[in-house]
Design an enzyme around this catalytic site. Structure first.
Site, mmCIF file in Angstrom:
data_model
loop_
_atom_site.group_PDB
_atom_site.id
_atom_site.type_symbol
_atom_site.label_atom_id
_atom_site.label_comp_id
_atom_site.label_asym_id
_atom_site.label_seq_id
_atom_site.Cartn_x
_atom_site.Cartn_y
_atom_site.Cartn_z
ATOM 1 N N GLU A 116 10.093 8.531 -16.632
ATOM 2 C CA GLU A 116 8.764 9.117 -16.888
ATOM 3 C C GLU A 116 8.292 8.791 -18.306
ATOM 4 O O GLU A 116 7.142 8.433 -18.530
ATOM 5 C CB GLU A 116 8.813 10.639 -16.712
ATOM 6 C CG GLU A 116 8.863 11.081 -15.270
ATOM 7 C CD GLU A 116 8.970 12.602 -15.161
ATOM 8 O OE1 GLU A 116 8.049 13.215 -14.618
ATOM 9 O OE2 GLU A 116 9.973 13.167 -15.628
ATOM 10 N N HIS B 256 0.833 -1.221 0.000
ATOM 11 C CA HIS B 256 0.000 0.000 0.000
ATOM 12 C C HIS B 256 0.862 1.264 0.000
ATOM 13 O O HIS B 256 0.438 2.299 0.497
ATOM 14 C CB HIS B 256 -0.957 0.052 1.203
ATOM 15 C CG HIS B 256 -1.722 -1.212 1.417
ATOM 16 N ND1 HIS B 256 -2.989 -1.406 0.935
ATOM 17 C CD2 HIS B 256 -1.386 -2.377 2.031
ATOM 18 C CE1 HIS B 256 -3.414 -2.616 1.259
ATOM 19 N NE2 HIS B 256 -2.450 -3.233 1.928
ATOM 20 N N SER C 193 14.826 22.058 -15.485
ATOM 21 C CA SER C 193 13.632 22.833 -15.774
ATOM 22 C C SER C 193 14.068 24.160 -16.382
ATOM 23 O O SER C 193 15.106 24.704 -16.025
ATOM 24 C CB SER C 193 12.863 23.077 -14.476
ATOM 25 O OG SER C 193 12.062 24.220 -14.593
ATOM 26 N N LYS D 9 15.914 22.122 -10.249
ATOM 27 C CA LYS D 9 15.268 20.843 -10.586
ATOM 28 C C LYS D 9 16.107 19.903 -11.428
ATOM 29 O O LYS D 9 16.880 20.313 -12.279
ATOM 30 C CB LYS D 9 13.939 21.107 -11.298
ATOM 31 C CG LYS D 9 12.908 21.654 -10.352
ATOM 32 C CD LYS D 9 11.520 21.344 -10.798
ATOM 33 C CE LYS D 9 11.240 19.868 -10.733
ATOM 34 N NZ LYS D 9 9.989 19.568 -11.398
#
Ligand code: ARG
Length: 457
Positions: free
Chosen positions: A291, A157, A278, A284
């Site tokens: 992804e 979970h 970024s 970043k």
């Protein structure tokens, strides 16, 4: 406008928009090598069966080989009025060697020709993908072997559940990719069937030697029903399904790598060469590769659904709808190969933050299950042991204490079965090494599995 092979029956010319709409040359040109390979085998068989002379066969084969060279050198001019790769090559052959080139298509139809080409193509690609899976698994196994003492929290979970070895976690993925590789091997059996000789749909009255073609092209089997042979794309569906499962596995791994490289987890760091920054937030570092693999999984599922939906309800035998089988197939091959290649490279450069992983595995009550097992081993029914342990956790939370800070007196207040050995039972390292059944996370089992898997890949 080029003269079409089927022009005889027609009075009117094809509308330009229809020519463009029906053409598949834009994408099926990637089959050229297989089309030529199949044509050469067909030609040799026609010669062997005395359907064409050996001089004719020589001319045709020479012509085909020179066309192959011109395609490879980039000088071949494709013509979309000639619809597909099969007609482009055939027309060029006739232009090159004269009307004898027209004999190549004896006892053959584009219907069995295209079925053959896809099978030849897919056979190579499946083998290439299997090799990439092995390369990738070797990287994961090496990583597991090099980090044998790294402890991390195992999750259910997405909540910390029980400590496990990072190596055990990595090997879980190796098991998935091992099954993927086996699935592709299974599919090869059904890809490896020669459809050529089925002609348009009914077979042919020419005395062909289909087994000879099968031998030349290295097919262990020939198709047994001409209608089925020209309309069967099950093997492409199976390939897309196996690829979907493989991408699903890569996607689950991607998700974990994305989470693990966030500052919330900080379990790993992906190498700069696999991340982007970024354009606005200078701090970043984005995990683009996992992804994108996660994102691309969607298109591979989509390809499977396109193919199945295209085939649904098609009457026998060939229907033009089936030309739509290629783009989803090609896109699946490309996506799977690219994803595996980049993942393999990325995993060789991954940095593991073992302190963070161990810290997360040691926090809170990650070995609480061991307490319940400890009691159960002393004869307390597991359900009761579970309840007692729950009470201990509640108590610790209230007192703001870890399990390791409880005194023997406190332990005993929950059950007289406790003695100082309980501290050993809840030790993280020990709790891992106690999971020493086949498939468990103990170092012993993990090392054993690594040795076995090394032999597989
Ligand atoms: N380009 C076609 C395809 O990919 C080849 C087969 C064409 N057959 C036909 N009868 N029109 O499906």
């Amino acid at each position: 406008m080029a003269k079409k092979p089927w022009e005889g029956r027609f009075t009117g010319k094809t509308d330009k928009a229809v020519e463009i709409f029906t053409a598949s040359i834009y994408f099926d040109k990637r089959l050229y090598k297989y089309d030529i390979m199949g044509s050469i085998a067909h030609c040799r068989m026609l010669e062997k069966c005395k359907i064409i002379t050996s001089a004719e066969s020589k001319k045709i084969i020479k012509g085909l080989k020179s066309i192959e060279k011109s395609i490879e050198s980039g000088s071949f001019q494709y013509n979309d009025a000639l619809e597909d790769i099969h007609m482009n090559i055939e027309k060029k052959l006739i232009d090159k060697i004269g009307s004898v080139g027209g004999k190549l298509h004896t006892a053959r139809s584009r219907n069995d020709q295209v079925a053959l080409d896809i099978r030849l193509y897919l056979r190579d690609e499946v083998e290439a993908i299997q090799k990439l899976i092995s390369d990738f698994c070797r990287v994961l196994i090496k990583l597991a072997a090099r980090n044998l003492n790294v402890i991390m929290p195992g999750y259910t979970h997405l909540q910390r559940a029980q400590p496990v070895l990072l190596s055990h976690h990595l090997l879980a993925y190796v098991e998935m990719f091992k099954r993927d590789k086996e699935r592709f091997q299974e599919i090869l059996k059904r890809v490896n069937v020669l459809p050529l000789g089925s002609s348009a749909l009914a077979g042919t009255s020419f005395p062909l030697d289909r087994n000879y073609v099968a031998k030349l092209l290295n097919f262990p089997k020939i198709s047994e029903n001409s209608l089925d042979a020209v309309s069967d794309r099950d093997f492409s569906g199976e390939f897309c399904f196996a690829s979907s499962l493989l991408m699903m596995h890569l996607s689950r791994m991607s998700e974990e790598l994305i989470l693990w490289s966030s500052s919330e987890f900080s379990f790993i760091e992906l190498d700069d060469s696999f991340c982007t920054g970024s354009s606005i937030m200078p701090q970043k570092k984005n995990p683009d590769v996992p992804e994108l693999v996660r994102g691309k999984t969607g298109r591979v599922y989509g390809n499977l659904v396109s193919l199945l939906t295209m085939l649904k309800s098609l009457p026998l035998a060939y229907n033009k709808d089936m030309q739509e089988d290629k783009e989803p197939l090609f896109d699946t091959v490309d996506t799977v190969k690219n994803s595996l290649t980049v993942f393999c490279k990325m995993m060789t450069k991954i940095k593991i933050n073992r302190q963070k992983m161990l810290g997360a595995a040691s926090e809170e009550f990650s070995t609480a299950t061991e307490i319940a097992d400890y009691l159960a081993k002393k004869g307390v029914p597991f359900r009761k042991a579970h309840e007692v342990t729950g009470k201990i956790v509640k108590y610790c939370k209230k007192k703001n204490k870890t399990l390791f800070k409880l005194t023997i007196k406190e332990w005993k207040s929950f059950s007289d079965k406790f003695d100082s050995n309980v501290l050993k039972a809840i030790d993280i390292k020990k709790s891992i090494d106690n999971k020493n059944m086949v498939g468990g996370t103990s170092s012993k089992q993990v090392v054993k599995r690594i040795e076995k898997l090394k032999k597989v890949f």
